[in-house]
Write an enzyme that holds these catalytic residues in place. Structure first.
Site, PDB file in Angstrom:
ATOM      1  N   THR A 189      41.054  35.470  51.014  1.00 14.68           N
ATOM      2  CA  THR A 189      41.126  36.105  49.711  1.00 14.68           C
ATOM      3  C   THR A 189      42.570  36.586  49.448  1.00 14.68           C
ATOM      4  O   THR A 189      43.473  36.815  50.626  1.00 14.68           O
ATOM      5  CB  THR A 189      40.460  37.541  49.379  1.00 14.68           C
ATOM      6  OG1 THR A 189      39.067  37.305  49.244  1.00 14.68           O
ATOM      7  CG2 THR A 189      41.073  38.146  48.272  1.00 14.68           C
ATOM      8  N   VAL A 233      30.126  40.155  41.193  1.00 16.32           N
ATOM      9  CA  VAL A 233      31.339  40.410  41.016  1.00 16.32           C
ATOM     10  C   VAL A 233      31.899  41.315  42.215  1.00 16.32           C
ATOM     11  O   VAL A 233      31.424  42.496  42.104  1.00 16.32           O
ATOM     12  CB  VAL A 233      31.833  40.873  39.746  1.00 16.32           C
ATOM     13  CG1 VAL A 233      33.507  41.223  39.583  1.00 16.32           C
ATOM     14  CG2 VAL A 233      31.494  39.793  38.732  1.00 16.32           C
ATOM     15  N   ASP A 254      35.425  43.476  44.152  1.00 11.49           N
ATOM     16  CA  ASP A 254      36.438  44.296  43.747  1.00 11.49           C
ATOM     17  C   ASP A 254      37.778  43.754  43.348  1.00 11.49           C
ATOM     18  O   ASP A 254      38.389  44.484  42.524  1.00 11.49           O
ATOM     19  CB  ASP A 254      36.937  45.180  45.065  1.00 11.49           C
ATOM     20  CG  ASP A 254      37.658  44.268  46.078  1.00 11.49           C
ATOM     21  OD1 ASP A 254      36.954  43.183  46.555  1.00 11.49           O
ATOM     22  OD2 ASP A 254      38.772  44.375  46.545  1.00 11.49           O
ATOM     23  N   THR A 301      42.027  44.020  50.152  1.00 11.71           N
ATOM     24  CA  THR A 301      40.955  42.792  50.368  1.00 11.71           C
ATOM     25  C   THR A 301      39.890  43.425  51.205  1.00 11.71           C
ATOM     26  O   THR A 301      40.192  44.346  52.056  1.00 11.71           O
ATOM     27  CB  THR A 301      41.638  41.764  51.185  1.00 11.71           C
ATOM     28  OG1 THR A 301      40.798  40.782  51.699  1.00 11.71           O
ATOM     29  CG2 THR A 301      42.799  42.113  52.221  1.00 11.71           C
ATOM     30  N   GLY A 302      38.904  42.779  51.367  1.00 11.26           N
ATOM     31  CA  GLY A 302      37.790  43.359  52.331  1.00 11.26           C
ATOM     32  C   GLY A 302      36.390  43.106  51.583  1.00 11.26           C
ATOM     33  O   GLY A 302      36.265  42.447  50.452  1.00 11.26           O
ATOM     34  N   GLY A 357      33.966  43.817  48.946  1.00  8.95           N
ATOM     35  CA  GLY A 357      34.279  44.280  47.730  1.00  8.95           C
ATOM     36  C   GLY A 357      33.465  45.559  47.484  1.00  8.95           C
ATOM     37  O   GLY A 357      33.916  46.583  46.777  1.00  8.95           O
TER      38      GLY A 357
HETATM   39  N1  ASP Z   1      37.412  41.432  48.180  1.00  7.77           N
HETATM   40  C1  ASP Z   1      36.856  39.972  48.287  1.00  7.77           C
HETATM   41  C2  ASP Z   1      35.341  40.434  47.622  1.00  7.77           C
HETATM   42  O1  ASP Z   1      34.604  41.291  47.947  1.00  7.77           O
HETATM   43  C3  ASP Z   1      36.888  39.516  49.482  1.00  7.77           C
HETATM   44  C4  ASP Z   1      38.081  39.511  50.558  1.00  7.77           C
HETATM   45  O2  ASP Z   1      38.723  40.508  50.062  1.00  7.77           O
HETATM   46  O3  ASP Z   1      37.966  38.519  51.122  1.00  7.77           O
HETATM   47  O4  ASP Z   1      35.156  39.574  46.747  1.00  7.77           O
END
Ligand code: ASP
Length: 285
Positions: A164, A193, A195, A214-215, A217
């Site tokens: 991401t 959907v 975060d 990121t992470g 969501g």
């Molecule tokens: N935050 C993103 C989601 O959960 C994924 C990511 O950050 O890799 O859609």
């Protein structure tokens, strides 16, 4: 004021995509050095990242388990104007559509109506799938056939996430902006959907700074993570310490990455590998 820009390629991104974080940083910095707005620098950086097929945003986004690509992206400016799209399909650069949303009185368009909004603003139909995104889907389906994960999806523990993208910037006038863009995580059901397009969760900006995260969501939304980090900065904490406090909200098995900028410093914290670039090597200045 000296401009500053930070980009990231996602919690869990491989160090081999470091060049993408740097190319995006260089592009955004070009905008800032010319006296451009932090908001435009963030958009231009994220476009570079979305166009890189190795990354999970724009071209190369992850597929839902039904084989569709639905993308989320958002932008927020220092004056708290924001624009976002959720579960948008068949556009090349969701972040440019988010920018068009920011110019309207609304903040977030979702699904088919986000696509219709994009078309009416001149974004042509585009297929963001790649051989890699199809391969990732095949791997997920294979795991499901073997009885691993979904149920749904074991609360995201052990679910692959990576690549991401996001950026935060401060321009010469000391104004901040933030953005994020994603294809989501593995094993997503259609319509999910995360975060990334949610103000306060995936991103937050105000007169005191800008944050992009990121992470997983769902976990980020529950902690309203970006607003948490921003509020610490607004209370006077250095962005590095604010990011560290944000990261400490999560157990180690939840992948998280945070970038943040304020007027006198920047910070980055992640509990996984995370390719990122900062235009200033020093965290305080
Ligand atoms: N935050 C993103 C989601 O959960 C994924 C990511 O950050 O890799 O859609």
């Amino acid at each position: 004021m000296r401009p500053l820009l930070i980009t990231h390629c996602g919690a869990g991104s491989d160090p081999s995509v470091q060049d993408a974080a740097e190319a995006a940083g260089a592009r955004g910095l070009e905008v800032l050095v010319r006296g451009g707005r932090a908001l435009d620098a963030v958009v231009e950086s994220i476009v570079i990242l979305e166009d890189d097929p190795r990354l999970n945003a724009g071209t190369g986004s992850r597929m839902r388990i039904d084989g569709r690509i639905q993308m989320d992206a958002a932008l927020m400016n220092w004056d708290r104007e924001a624009g976002a799209v959720a579960a948008i399909e068949e556009v090349k650069n969701p972040i440019r559509v988010a920018y068009d949303v920011l110019k309207t009185p609304h903040i977030l368009f979702a699904g088919a109506d986000a696509v219709a909004f994009a078309r009416s603003n001149g974004h042509p139909r585009y297929d963001p799938s790649t051989p890699e995104s199809r391969r990732n889907l095949m791997e997920s389906l294979e795991q499901i056939r073997k009885g691993r994960l979904p149920r749904y999806a074991r609360k995201w523990k052990g679910v692959p996430i990576h690549d991401t993208v996001g950026a935060v910037a401060r321009d010469r006038r000391g104004r901040f902006a933030t953005g994020s863009s994603t294809g989501g995580v593995a094993f997503m059901l259609p319509g999910r959907v995360g975060d990334s397009p949610i103000v306060g969760a995936g991103l937050y900006a105000g007169p005191r700074g800008a944050v992009s995260v990121t992470g997983i969501g769902e976990e980020i939304i529950k902690q309203v993570l970006s607003k948490f980090v921003y509020d610490r900065i607004a209370d006077g904490l250095a962005p590095q310490r604010a990011a560290d406090r944000g990261l400490a909200l999560f157990p180690d098995d939840v992948p998280i990455g945070i970038i943040a900028v304020a007027s006198r410093a920047w910070g980055e914290a992640a509990n996984r590998d995370m390719a990122f670039f900062s235009s200033s090597a020093r965290r305080t200045f």
